[in-house]
Design a protein around this motif. Structure first.
Motif: not given
Ligand code: 5GP
Ligand code: ZN
Length: 139
Positions: A8, A30-34, A88, A94-97, A101, A103
């Motif tokens: 990020f 940015i737009l979320d990839l998922g 998160n 649920g934080q993965t990155v 950030h 949402h």
């Molecule tokens: P978290 O679960 O940490 O709150 O959210 C991480 C978010 O980042 C997820 O919704 C995931 O889809 C999004 N994400 C992860 N990697 C990337 C990336 O490389 N680019 C974009 N645009 N979104 C990402």
């Protein structure tokens, strides 16, 4: 204040391309990839903070106004009827990155409800005790 191993950081600072919908000196959105829905956006500070607890106050206090501005634009441009602001902190949440950030998730009439939980039973003594330990920690 960047972390070279953080994806990020690279996206926020333009080293990796993204679908950017807003940018200023401190943030990239940015737009979320998922995406959870069409238009699901992520507000990324350009500086690296692991989570909201680490963030500079000057950065943290701009997040809600920016989320409101984005949500309003999503309603106008995409026909959303509402939006969720989700942030998160920690794996259990649920934080993965691990770069702070926020949402911003547009919601549409008839669409699924994104933010949901099963309400648990809580008695008044328990609520009182829980409130007290948190209040005492806050000081
Ligand atoms: P978290 O679960 O940490 O709150 O959210 C991480 C978010 O980042 C997820 O919704 C995931 O889809 C999004 N994400 C992860 N990697 C990337 C990336 O490389 N680019 C974009 N645009 N979104 C990402
Ligand atoms: Zn980072």
């Amino acid at each position: 204040m960047k972390d070279d191993s953080c994806i990020f950081c690279k996206i926020a600072n333009g080293e990796i391309p993204s679908n950017t919908i807003y940018e200023d000196g401190e943030f990239r959105v940015i737009l979320d990839l998922g995406p959870a829905s069409k238009g699901h956006a992520l507000i990324l500070p350009k500086s690296h903070y692991k989570d909201i607890c680490e963030a500079d106050q000057a950065v943290a206090e701009k997040l809600f106004p920016l989320a409101a501005k984005l949500g309003g634009a999503m309603k106008q441009s995409l026909g959303a009827s509402g939006f969720n602001v989700v942030q998160n902190n920690g794996t259990s949440a649920g934080q993965t990155v691990f770069h702070l950030h926020v949402h911003v998730i547009p919601r549409y009439d008839g669409g699924p409800q994104m933010v949901a939980w099963n309400p648990q039973e809580a008695n008044n003594d328990e609520l009182k005790a829980t409130a007290k330990v948190i209040r005492d920690t806050l000081g």
